[in-house]
Scaffold this active site. Sequence first.
Site, PDB file in Angstrom:
ATOM      1  N   PRO A   1      29.617  59.036  25.857  1.00 32.00           N
ATOM      2  CA  PRO A   1      30.751  58.555  26.543  1.00 32.00           C
ATOM      3  C   PRO A   1      30.786  58.299  27.963  1.00 32.00           C
ATOM      4  O   PRO A   1      29.761  58.921  28.446  1.00 32.00           O
ATOM      5  CB  PRO A   1      31.777  59.611  26.303  1.00 32.00           C
ATOM      6  CG  PRO A   1      31.095  60.919  26.171  1.00 32.00           C
ATOM      7  CD  PRO A   1      29.787  60.525  25.705  1.00 32.00           C
TER       8      PRO A   1
ATOM      9  N   LYS B   1      35.143  49.185  27.349  1.00 30.38           N
ATOM     10  CA  LYS B   1      34.208  49.890  26.885  1.00 30.38           C
ATOM     11  C   LYS B   1      33.874  51.184  27.317  1.00 30.38           C
ATOM     12  O   LYS B   1      34.043  51.709  28.497  1.00 30.38           O
ATOM     13  CB  LYS B   1      32.745  49.290  27.102  1.00 30.38           C
ATOM     14  CG  LYS B   1      31.695  50.094  26.704  1.00 30.38           C
ATOM     15  CD  LYS B   1      30.268  49.477  27.178  1.00 30.38           C
ATOM     16  CE  LYS B   1      28.914  50.339  26.781  1.00 30.38           C
ATOM     17  NZ  LYS B   1      27.800  50.035  27.503  1.00 30.38           N
TER      18      LYS B   1
ATOM     19  N   VAL C   1      12.546  24.693  41.756  1.00 30.88           N
ATOM     20  CA  VAL C   1      11.658  24.820  42.703  1.00 30.88           C
ATOM     21  C   VAL C   1      10.367  24.190  42.761  1.00 30.88           C
ATOM     22  O   VAL C   1       9.693  24.915  41.495  1.00 30.88           O
ATOM     23  CB  VAL C   1      11.552  26.494  43.247  1.00 30.88           C
ATOM     24  CG1 VAL C   1      10.664  26.616  44.233  1.00 30.88           C
ATOM     25  CG2 VAL C   1      12.827  26.984  43.716  1.00 30.88           C
TER      26      VAL C   1
ATOM     27  N   THR D   1      21.933  48.999  31.201  1.00 32.41           N
ATOM     28  CA  THR D   1      21.606  49.243  32.531  1.00 32.41           C
ATOM     29  C   THR D   1      21.255  47.999  33.529  1.00 32.41           C
ATOM     30  O   THR D   1      21.218  48.386  34.685  1.00 32.41           O
ATOM     31  CB  THR D   1      20.380  50.292  32.625  1.00 32.41           C
ATOM     32  OG1 THR D   1      19.291  49.864  31.866  1.00 32.41           O
ATOM     33  CG2 THR D   1      20.820  51.658  32.457  1.00 32.41           C
TER      34      THR D   1
ATOM     35  N   GLY E   1      20.500  31.024  39.348  1.00 32.16           N
ATOM     36  CA  GLY E   1      22.019  31.086  39.326  1.00 32.16           C
ATOM     37  C   GLY E   1      22.566  31.645  37.938  1.00 32.16           C
ATOM     38  O   GLY E   1      23.262  31.289  37.333  1.00 32.16           O
TER      39      GLY E   1
ATOM     40  N   GLY F   1      20.691  58.556  41.403  1.00 33.05           N
ATOM     41  CA  GLY F   1      19.961  58.193  39.943  1.00 33.05           C
ATOM     42  C   GLY F   1      21.406  57.909  39.345  1.00 33.05           C
ATOM     43  O   GLY F   1      22.334  58.692  39.398  1.00 33.05           O
TER      44      GLY F   1
ATOM     45  N   ALA G   1      22.515  37.302  38.042  1.00 30.79           N
ATOM     46  CA  ALA G   1      22.085  38.169  39.218  1.00 30.79           C
ATOM     47  C   ALA G   1      22.298  37.358  40.408  1.00 30.79           C
ATOM     48  O   ALA G   1      22.568  37.586  41.365  1.00 30.79           O
ATOM     49  CB  ALA G   1      20.307  38.467  38.931  1.00 30.79           C
TER      50      ALA G   1
HETATM   51  C1  LIG Z   1      17.451  41.027  25.215  1.00 28.29           C
HETATM   52  C2  LIG Z   1      18.089  41.399  26.378  1.00 28.29           C
HETATM   53  C3  LIG Z   1      19.540  41.778  26.270  1.00 28.29           C
HETATM   54  C4  LIG Z   1      20.230  42.346  27.332  1.00 28.29           C
HETATM   55  N1  LIG Z   1      21.247  43.066  27.117  1.00 28.29           N
HETATM   56  C5  LIG Z   1      21.830  43.529  28.556  1.00 28.29           C
HETATM   57  C6  LIG Z   1      23.049  44.060  28.472  1.00 28.29           C
HETATM   58  O1  LIG Z   1      23.579  44.571  27.302  1.00 28.29           O
HETATM   59  N2  LIG Z   1      23.581  44.614  29.557  1.00 28.29           N
HETATM   60  C7  LIG Z   1      23.084  44.335  30.833  1.00 28.29           C
HETATM   61  O2  LIG Z   1      23.473  44.887  31.921  1.00 28.29           O
HETATM   62  N3  LIG Z   1      21.939  43.474  30.812  1.00 28.29           N
HETATM   63  C8  LIG Z   1      21.280  43.042  29.478  1.00 28.29           C
HETATM   64  N4  LIG Z   1      20.119  42.369  29.700  1.00 28.29           N
HETATM   65  C9  LIG Z   1      19.856  41.820  30.859  1.00 28.29           C
HETATM   66  C10 LIG Z   1      20.624  40.764  31.617  1.00 28.29           C
HETATM   67  O3  LIG Z   1      20.438  39.569  30.666  1.00 28.29           O
HETATM   68  C11 LIG Z   1      20.022  40.087  32.947  1.00 28.29           C
HETATM   69  O4  LIG Z   1      20.011  41.244  33.576  1.00 28.29           O
HETATM   70  C12 LIG Z   1      21.211  39.088  33.493  1.00 28.29           C
HETATM   71  O5  LIG Z   1      21.311  37.970  32.572  1.00 28.29           O
HETATM   72  C13 LIG Z   1      20.414  38.654  34.734  1.00 28.29           C
HETATM   73  O6  LIG Z   1      19.617  37.641  34.508  1.00 28.29           O
HETATM   74  P1  LIG Z   1      18.952  36.890  35.769  1.00 28.29           P
HETATM   75  O7  LIG Z   1      20.252  36.208  36.427  1.00 28.29           O
HETATM   76  O8  LIG Z   1      18.007  37.974  36.388  1.00 28.29           O
HETATM   77  O9  LIG Z   1      18.049  35.818  35.132  1.00 28.29           O
HETATM   78  P2  LIG Z   1      18.525  34.337  34.153  1.00 28.29           P
HETATM   79  O10 LIG Z   1      19.652  34.537  33.428  1.00 28.29           O
HETATM   80  O11 LIG Z   1      17.335  34.296  33.493  1.00 28.29           O
HETATM   81  O12 LIG Z   1      18.702  33.337  35.499  1.00 28.29           O
HETATM   82  C14 LIG Z   1      17.378  32.811  36.074  1.00 28.29           C
HETATM   83  C15 LIG Z   1      17.798  31.797  36.922  1.00 28.29           C
HETATM   84  O13 LIG Z   1      17.111  31.365  37.790  1.00 28.29           O
HETATM   85  C16 LIG Z   1      16.934  29.775  37.678  1.00 28.29           C
HETATM   86  N5  LIG Z   1      15.462  29.389  37.878  1.00 28.29           N
HETATM   87  C17 LIG Z   1      14.400  29.889  37.234  1.00 28.29           C
HETATM   88  N6  LIG Z   1      13.246  29.151  37.468  1.00 28.29           N
HETATM   89  C18 LIG Z   1      13.495  28.298  38.554  1.00 28.29           C
HETATM   90  C19 LIG Z   1      13.132  27.404  39.318  1.00 28.29           C
HETATM   91  N7  LIG Z   1      11.915  27.329  39.405  1.00 28.29           N
HETATM   92  N8  LIG Z   1      13.680  26.513  40.317  1.00 28.29           N
HETATM   93  C20 LIG Z   1      15.222  26.823  40.282  1.00 28.29           C
HETATM   94  N9  LIG Z   1      15.758  27.600  39.614  1.00 28.29           N
HETATM   95  C21 LIG Z   1      15.093  28.434  38.832  1.00 28.29           C
HETATM   96  C22 LIG Z   1      17.428  29.558  36.282  1.00 28.29           C
HETATM   97  O14 LIG Z   1      17.947  28.157  36.366  1.00 28.29           O
HETATM   98  C23 LIG Z   1      18.746  30.396  36.213  1.00 28.29           C
HETATM   99  O15 LIG Z   1      19.915  30.139  36.854  1.00 28.29           O
HETATM  100  C24 LIG Z   1      19.655  41.851  28.715  1.00 28.29           C
HETATM  101  C25 LIG Z   1      18.648  41.254  28.493  1.00 28.29           C
HETATM  102  C26 LIG Z   1      17.783  40.826  27.502  1.00 28.29           C
HETATM  103  C27 LIG Z   1      16.546  40.235  27.498  1.00 28.29           C
END
Ligand SMILES: Cc1cc2nc3c(=O)[nH]c(=O)nc-3n(C[C@H](O)[C@H](O)[C@H](O)COP(=O)(O)OP(=O)(O)OC[C@H]3O[C@@H](n4cnc5c(N)ncnc54)[C@H](O)[C@@H]3O)c2cc1C
Length: 503
Positions: A96, A78, A185, A344, A12, A434, A15
């Site tokens: 830009p 932005k 999980v 991205t 949650g 792309g 993504a």
């Molecule tokens: C340093 C850094 C900078 C970034 N900057 C940018 C940016 O400027 N622009 C951009 O587009 N993207 C950026 N990103 C990427 C962005 O952070 C992610 O794409 C976005 O936050 C999506 O994360 P996620 O939902 O995939 O994962 P997470 O936020 O890690 O969410 C994972 C989810 O899975 C759940 N979960 C995990 N394991 C279990 C389990 N066993 N059981 C139940 N639930 C579980 C957690 O509770 C959580 O709800 C950056 C990433 C990093 C590392």
Amino acid sequence: MRAKKRIVIVGGGTAGWMAAAALSSMLPRQEFSIDLVESEQIGIIGVGEATLPHLRHFNETIGVDETEFLKATSATLKLGIEFVNWGDVGERYIHPFGDFGRTIQGAKFHQVWRKLNPDASAGDIGKYSLPVRMCEAGKFDFPESDYRAITSTYGYAYQFDATRYAPFLRKIAEGRGVRRTEGIVNAVNQASENGDIVSIELDNGALLTGDYFIDCTGFRGVLIDQTLKAGYEDWSHWLPCDRAVAVPSAATSPILPYTRATAHEAGWQWRIPLQHRMGNGHVYSSSFIDDDKAEAILRANIEGELKAEPRVLRFRTGRRKQFWSRNCVSVGLASGFLEPLESTSIHLTQLAITNFIELLPVSSDMSRERDEYNAIMAREFERVRDFLILHYHVTRRHDSAFWNHVRTMEIPTTLQEKIDLFSARGRVARYQQGLFLEPSWLAVYLGQGLIPAQPDGSASQLDDAELAARIAALDSEIGSAVSRMPHHDNKLAALVQAGRAAQ
Ligand SMILES: Cc1cc2nc3c(=O)[nH]c(=O)nc-3n(C[C@H](O)[C@H](O)[C@H](O)COP(=O)(O)OP(=O)(O)OC[C@H]3O[C@@H](n4cnc5c(N)ncnc54)[C@H](O)[C@@H]3O)c2cc1C
């Protein structure tokens, strides 16, 4: 009546809730049920603040009101990214969300610019980009739709608080029937005959069965990696940054309508202005500097007071070998990660979700859709990868071991071919799909000092004096358009205020 297909989203973060909001908006409710499992105990990564213009389309598709979104996520507008110290120390340019100039009598603007540039009479190409000039003046207004107007030549995106977008989407998704379950999980059950996932078990005893599973568990990849072993293609030899230290700081004024990426000794630093604070982070390669030094560099380059303790995040650049394996699609960080230099990641999440939806429904033999999906996503990741490598490789920096490494390393042939094509006569390789199109490649090539050996000849019949007059007129047209625009701060405040008043 046919039984509903059950989709289970695990995770949650941004993504997971993007997937839930999009699926619940775009799929017929009578045919699909959607569950989302997340764990407050595990939490989300909570970084990821800068986006690309495509996110607007995503928000529109799921029916998000822009003003509501700006308020709920403390977002700013932005127009691009400023790159400082990339071509060489002391240099800067802006990538830009928009065009450079206009085609002149069939010749592309950058070819005209190149023709006039042996004696540098055309000046910096950024001067002929409306969004670049808006960034420099700290101005913002919405683009016009009349394609003849100079004010139609740009797009815009958002910078938002990464911890607020998922809760905002959650409300929308739950309002459209998504069921949320809290829990971790503990076990994943697979069908003995084909290995498809049939159910997941949570630590609180709950059991969720599904036809399709979407793994949004972040870097953990609980389903796609830990269960299905979909494999990972490691690209850290091309993109050696593998850590980031991030910290918010107090907001500064004025709030600028762009992200800044400042290159340092072994990586780069982001500066992302939000309404209520500044997002900062230093992305670096742990093979070249340690965590303490990375943090010290970050602290030394932040303007306002820190709002928290810096925290280190680790990542491995690359992608899943199979984004979709068995009946499970990985989305977000679970599907791979490319460092945030061009903002991205959320865009790749959006692509993953929309491509998956386009391929639904699938029959029990989903191999064709799976292959198609995996091919599309592999291409998208590879194209972003090449564009990111370009920033590191096309540099004249030689002031540290890191820059010497990236400047001289072997790069993918797909990128080398593009660079060779551009170096000769300024031609930008085109492709059907792309993310980054011609203006983006131009911004980085020219911004980092890669000037084509000669123009392509399309402007050879045109008179230099006439061309110079045309581009001077363009310069002043852009100048007067920018002068009429409001400052970003004021525009943003008015938008948020108007939203409040309407409520
Ligand atoms: C340093 C850094 C900078 C970034 N900057 C940018 C940016 O400027 N622009 C951009 O587009 N993207 C950026 N990103 C990427 C962005 O952070 C992610 O794409 C976005 O936050 C999506 O994360 P996620 O939902 O995939 O994962 P997470 O936020 O890690 O969410 C994972 C989810 O899975 C759940 N979960 C995990 N394991 C279990 C389990 N066993 N059981 C139940 N639930 C579980 C957690 O509770 C959580 O709800 C950056 C990433 C990093 C590392």
